[in-house]
Design a protein around this motif. Structure first.
Motif, PDB file in Angstrom:
ATOM      1  N   VAL A  41       3.039   4.505  -2.937  1.00 23.18           N
ATOM      2  CA  VAL A  41       3.979   5.322  -1.956  1.00 23.18           C
ATOM      3  C   VAL A  41       5.293   4.723  -2.130  1.00 23.18           C
ATOM      4  O   VAL A  41       5.784   3.564  -2.770  1.00 23.18           O
ATOM      5  CB  VAL A  41       3.429   5.070  -0.533  1.00 23.18           C
ATOM      6  CG1 VAL A  41       2.231   5.612  -0.276  1.00 23.18           C
ATOM      7  CG2 VAL A  41       3.492   3.850  -0.001  1.00 23.18           C
ATOM      8  N   TRP A  99       0.473   9.270   4.045  1.00 17.92           N
ATOM      9  CA  TRP A  99      -0.019   8.045   3.644  1.00 17.92           C
ATOM     10  C   TRP A  99      -1.417   8.198   3.913  1.00 17.92           C
ATOM     11  O   TRP A  99      -1.917   8.718   4.933  1.00 17.92           O
ATOM     12  CB  TRP A  99       0.743   7.086   4.505  1.00 17.92           C
ATOM     13  CG  TRP A  99       0.290   5.599   4.337  1.00 17.92           C
ATOM     14  CD1 TRP A  99      -0.356   4.983   3.151  1.00 17.92           C
ATOM     15  CD2 TRP A  99       0.377   4.495   5.227  1.00 17.92           C
ATOM     16  NE1 TRP A  99      -0.448   3.986   3.004  1.00 17.92           N
ATOM     17  CE2 TRP A  99      -0.331   3.430   4.197  1.00 17.92           C
ATOM     18  CE3 TRP A  99       0.653   4.295   6.351  1.00 17.92           C
ATOM     19  CZ2 TRP A  99      -0.081   2.151   4.770  1.00 17.92           C
ATOM     20  CZ3 TRP A  99       0.736   3.058   6.894  1.00 17.92           C
ATOM     21  CH2 TRP A  99       0.182   2.066   5.982  1.00 17.92           C
ATOM     22  N   GLN A 100      -2.193   7.941   2.724  1.00 14.50           N
ATOM     23  CA  GLN A 100      -3.564   8.150   2.691  1.00 14.50           C
ATOM     24  C   GLN A 100      -4.567   6.945   3.801  1.00 14.50           C
ATOM     25  O   GLN A 100      -5.744   7.090   3.449  1.00 14.50           O
ATOM     26  CB  GLN A 100      -4.125   7.973   1.362  1.00 14.50           C
ATOM     27  CG  GLN A 100      -3.572   9.285   0.729  1.00 14.50           C
ATOM     28  CD  GLN A 100      -4.572   9.677  -0.716  1.00 14.50           C
ATOM     29  OE1 GLN A 100      -5.192   8.702  -1.136  1.00 14.50           O
ATOM     30  NE2 GLN A 100      -4.296  10.370  -1.434  1.00 14.50           N
ATOM     31  N   THR A 132      -0.757   0.773  -1.761  1.00 13.60           N
ATOM     32  CA  THR A 132      -1.389   0.415  -0.480  1.00 13.60           C
ATOM     33  C   THR A 132      -2.828   0.930  -0.721  1.00 13.60           C
ATOM     34  O   THR A 132      -3.417   1.797  -1.595  1.00 13.60           O
ATOM     35  CB  THR A 132      -0.994   1.449   0.714  1.00 13.60           C
ATOM     36  OG1 THR A 132      -1.260   2.956   0.343  1.00 13.60           O
ATOM     37  CG2 THR A 132       0.450   1.342   0.654  1.00 13.60           C
ATOM     38  N   ILE A 180       6.715   8.952   1.374  1.00  9.04           N
ATOM     39  CA  ILE A 180       6.301   8.872   2.551  1.00  9.04           C
ATOM     40  C   ILE A 180       7.463   8.353   3.845  1.00  9.04           C
ATOM     41  O   ILE A 180       8.649   7.870   3.107  1.00  9.04           O
ATOM     42  CB  ILE A 180       5.111   7.971   3.122  1.00  9.04           C
ATOM     43  CG1 ILE A 180       5.073   6.536   2.718  1.00  9.04           C
ATOM     44  CG2 ILE A 180       4.141   8.705   2.066  1.00  9.04           C
ATOM     45  CD1 ILE A 180       4.033   5.686   3.263  1.00  9.04           C
ATOM     46  N   LEU A 224       6.387  -0.179   7.526  1.00 10.32           N
ATOM     47  CA  LEU A 224       5.254   0.563   7.733  1.00 10.32           C
ATOM     48  C   LEU A 224       4.161   0.040   8.831  1.00 10.32           C
ATOM     49  O   LEU A 224       3.634   0.809   9.557  1.00 10.32           O
ATOM     50  CB  LEU A 224       4.240   0.736   6.532  1.00 10.32           C
ATOM     51  CG  LEU A 224       4.672   1.703   5.288  1.00 10.32           C
ATOM     52  CD1 LEU A 224       3.929   1.315   3.839  1.00 10.32           C
ATOM     53  CD2 LEU A 224       4.523   3.085   5.847  1.00 10.32           C
ATOM     54  N   ARG A 241       3.494   6.916  12.074  1.00 10.52           N
ATOM     55  CA  ARG A 241       2.914   6.915  10.620  1.00 10.52           C
ATOM     56  C   ARG A 241       3.160   8.283  10.158  1.00 10.52           C
ATOM     57  O   ARG A 241       2.872   9.244  10.630  1.00 10.52           O
ATOM     58  CB  ARG A 241       1.400   6.341  10.678  1.00 10.52           C
ATOM     59  CG  ARG A 241       1.488   4.938  10.508  1.00 10.52           C
ATOM     60  CD  ARG A 241       0.143   4.122  11.085  1.00 10.52           C
ATOM     61  NE  ARG A 241      -0.129   4.424  12.375  1.00 10.52           N
ATOM     62  CZ  ARG A 241       0.458   3.801  13.461  1.00 10.52           C
ATOM     63  NH1 ARG A 241       1.380   2.803  13.016  1.00 10.52           N
ATOM     64  NH2 ARG A 241       0.284   3.954  14.712  1.00 10.52           N
ATOM     65  N   CYS A 242       3.015   8.224   8.567  1.00 12.19           N
ATOM     66  CA  CYS A 242       3.365   9.544   7.980  1.00 12.19           C
ATOM     67  C   CYS A 242       1.726  10.065   7.526  1.00 12.19           C
ATOM     68  O   CYS A 242       1.125   9.191   7.142  1.00 12.19           O
ATOM     69  CB  CYS A 242       4.122   9.251   6.773  1.00 12.19           C
ATOM     70  SG  CYS A 242       4.350  10.625   5.644  1.00 12.19           S
ATOM     71  N   GLY A 297      -1.295  -3.566   2.286  1.00 17.31           N
ATOM     72  CA  GLY A 297      -0.310  -3.218   1.153  1.00 17.31           C
ATOM     73  C   GLY A 297       0.402  -4.218   0.526  1.00 17.31           C
ATOM     74  O   GLY A 297       0.513  -5.298   1.376  1.00 17.31           O
ATOM     75  N   GLY A 306      -5.542  -0.766   6.929  1.00 19.96           N
ATOM     76  CA  GLY A 306      -4.693  -0.361   5.745  1.00 19.96           C
ATOM     77  C   GLY A 306      -4.095  -1.781   5.299  1.00 19.96           C
ATOM     78  O   GLY A 306      -3.536  -2.826   6.023  1.00 19.96           O
ATOM     79  N   GLN A 355      -3.173   4.079  -3.099  1.00 22.41           N
ATOM     80  CA  GLN A 355      -2.344   5.105  -3.082  1.00 22.41           C
ATOM     81  C   GLN A 355      -0.889   4.209  -3.320  1.00 22.41           C
ATOM     82  O   GLN A 355      -0.516   3.082  -2.888  1.00 22.41           O
ATOM     83  CB  GLN A 355      -2.198   5.902  -1.700  1.00 22.41           C
ATOM     84  CG  GLN A 355      -1.045   6.914  -1.938  1.00 22.41           C
ATOM     85  CD  GLN A 355      -0.950   7.602  -0.548  1.00 22.41           C
ATOM     86  OE1 GLN A 355      -1.097   6.808   0.405  1.00 22.41           O
ATOM     87  NE2 GLN A 355      -0.448   8.941  -0.542  1.00 22.41           N
TER      88      GLN A 355
END
Length: 461
Positions: free
Chosen positions: A362, A345-346, A372, A420, A335, A341-342, A396, A394, A360
């Motif tokens: 994922v 993904w929040q 994350t 994601i 990631l 980036r997706c 994770g 971000g 979140q």
């Protein structure tokens, strides 16, 4: 947390060949069997603490170089490079990468160097000497953990605590009494576009009044590091071997920032705080007088041998999705390294909830699951009417390691997770309603007689 296995067969093989020894001769020196040494060199056995000590005593080298010298940064770093869309049709799995590193470490390192020195343009590969990319590669080589800097910062922090409870005041006094540098906080009108400036003629560190307390402490710690951590920084910069001057300066700035953060959040105390609070970031901010981004970055550095923290990754993006900071640490998270980036993904949703922590669960295409967290930050230096910068941070960690985190409260870490990818061009999930482009290397399928969930279907879907 259990210690991670140290697989460094390539380094042991290089050490043996450099000494002109056969496997049998080296095994005899180390009081182990040749078959065991053979397994170690092929990365089929980890290096035990006993063997590590024997190697250090017999060959006079720093054991930390074993972890730092993994070809291309190790298997996870190689896999992140292979996640590039141009390799999508090869389907190279983890086992193949491990075999490659074990059998041809030099080839893997060569691949990594070539890949890192290339940039993408118009579907082709074009040369690039981006200083930021060069520095990121060197930081990744060390997994963003610099043991010598941490040790020096921790000793300094302990010494400063003996003199005063106020870290900012203690550093200010040390700069004045020991180095003849005074601190002066100036009005924003005097330093309109500057947050920190060292006036060598006046022996004065000038700080803008717009800096908050955490940023002021960081600024004076950074300045103290330039003086008292010079030997450690010089050694690391020299070992990096940059030929690009801008890259070397960026790397030095990163190392000094690392030192400043380590003074504010000394390793042992910070790790104890993390474990005692369940990695409660807001509580850690208050306890150590640091900002959210400072704590988030520090979480990626906890890789001390014998006292490791959870392997967090960190990324910082703007509203356009452009990444300005990437620290995979020891997480091995694709990631962080992916250019795309997706949108599911929040990390991106944090901009809709400024200041709130967005949590979140994922799941990636390979089944890897991550817990994350994301939150917005606003850099220091804004005045009324000026452009206001905003970023999303971000963080994770592997879901399997996240059970003790306060952020995981109420979340079933084995339950449903958001599927994601690493951006549409590198993602092969079928029927994604959010898809904006077909995966690289896959031809589109256009069927006028049906409409699927995704408007873009592709060969292999």
């Amino acid at each position: 947390m259990a210690e991670r296995k140290l697989l460094a067969g390539h380094a042991i093989r290089r050490l043996r060949r450099g000494a002109g020894l056969t496997q049998a001769a080296m095994a005899e020196m180390l009081s182990i069997s040749p078959s065991y040494l053979n397994l170690v060199e092929r990365n089929q056995r980890p290096i035990s603490a006993t063997l590590l000590i024997k190697l250090a005593e017999s060959f006079d080298f720093d054991p930390r170089t074993l972890a730092a010298a993994e070809p291309g940064g190790g298997s996870e770093a190689i896999r992140r490079r292979l996640a590039h869309p141009m390799f999508a049709d090869l389907a190279i799995d983890r086992n193949e990468v491990e075999e490659w590193l074990a059998s041809a470490p030099g080839g893997a390192e060569a691949f990594a160097r070539v890949f890192d020195r290339m940039g993408e343009g118009d579907g082709a590969i074009a040369p690039s000497d981006d200083p930021v990319a060069l520095v990121r590669r060197e930081i990744e080589r060390w997994r963003n953990h610099f043991a010598d800097l941490d040790a020096a910062a921790e000793a300094l922090a302990d010494e400063l605590r003996l003199g005063a409870g106020d870290l900012y005041g203690a550093i200010t006094e040390r700069l004045r009494a020991k180095h003849g540098i005074t601190i002066r906080v100036l009005p924003a009108d005097v330093l309109p576009d500057t947050l920190r400036r060292l006036d060598l003629h006046a022996r004065q560190l000038q700080l803008s009044e717009v800096l908050d307390p955490a940023s002021r402490t960081f600024a004076v710690a950074f300045q103290l590091g330039q003086i008292e951590a010079q030997a450690e920084v010089d050694a690391l910069a020299k070992a990096a071997g940059f030929t690009d001057r801008a890259a070397e300066r960026l790397y030095r700035r990163h190392l000094l920032s690392y030192f400043a953060a380590a003074v504010m959040m000394p390793y042992a105390r910070f790790l104890r705080g993390c474990e005692a609070t369940g990695y409660d970031i807001e509580l850690l901010q208050r306890r150590f007088g640091a900002g959210f981004e400072q704590v988030a970055h520090r979480l990626t550095t906890l890789q001390r041998v014998g006292a490791r923290g959870l392997p967090f990754f960190m990324i910082r993006i703007d509203r356009a999705g452009q990444a300005s900071k990437r620290y995979p640490g020891a997480s091995g998270a694709a990631l962080v390294e992916a250019e795309g980036r997706c949108p599911l993904w929040q990390l991106h949703h944090a901009f809709d909830r400024p200041g709130d922590l967005v949590v979140q669960l994922v799941e990636m295409e390979d089944g890897a699951r991550w817990l994350t967290m994301a939150r917005t930050v606003r850099p220091q230096g804004r005045r009324f009417g000026a452009v206001r910068a905003e970023f999303a941070i971000g963080l994770g960690v592997e879901a399997a390691l996240a059970r003790g985190l306060v952020a995981a409260s109420g979340i079933d870490l084995t339950g449903a997770a958001m599927p994601i990818g690493i951006g549409c061009r590198g993602c092969f999930r079928a029927d994604c309603p959010q898809r904006s482009a077909a995966p690289a290397g896959r031809a589109l399928i256009v069927n006028e007689r049906e409409r699927r969930i995704s408007a873009l279907t592709f060969v292999g879907d």
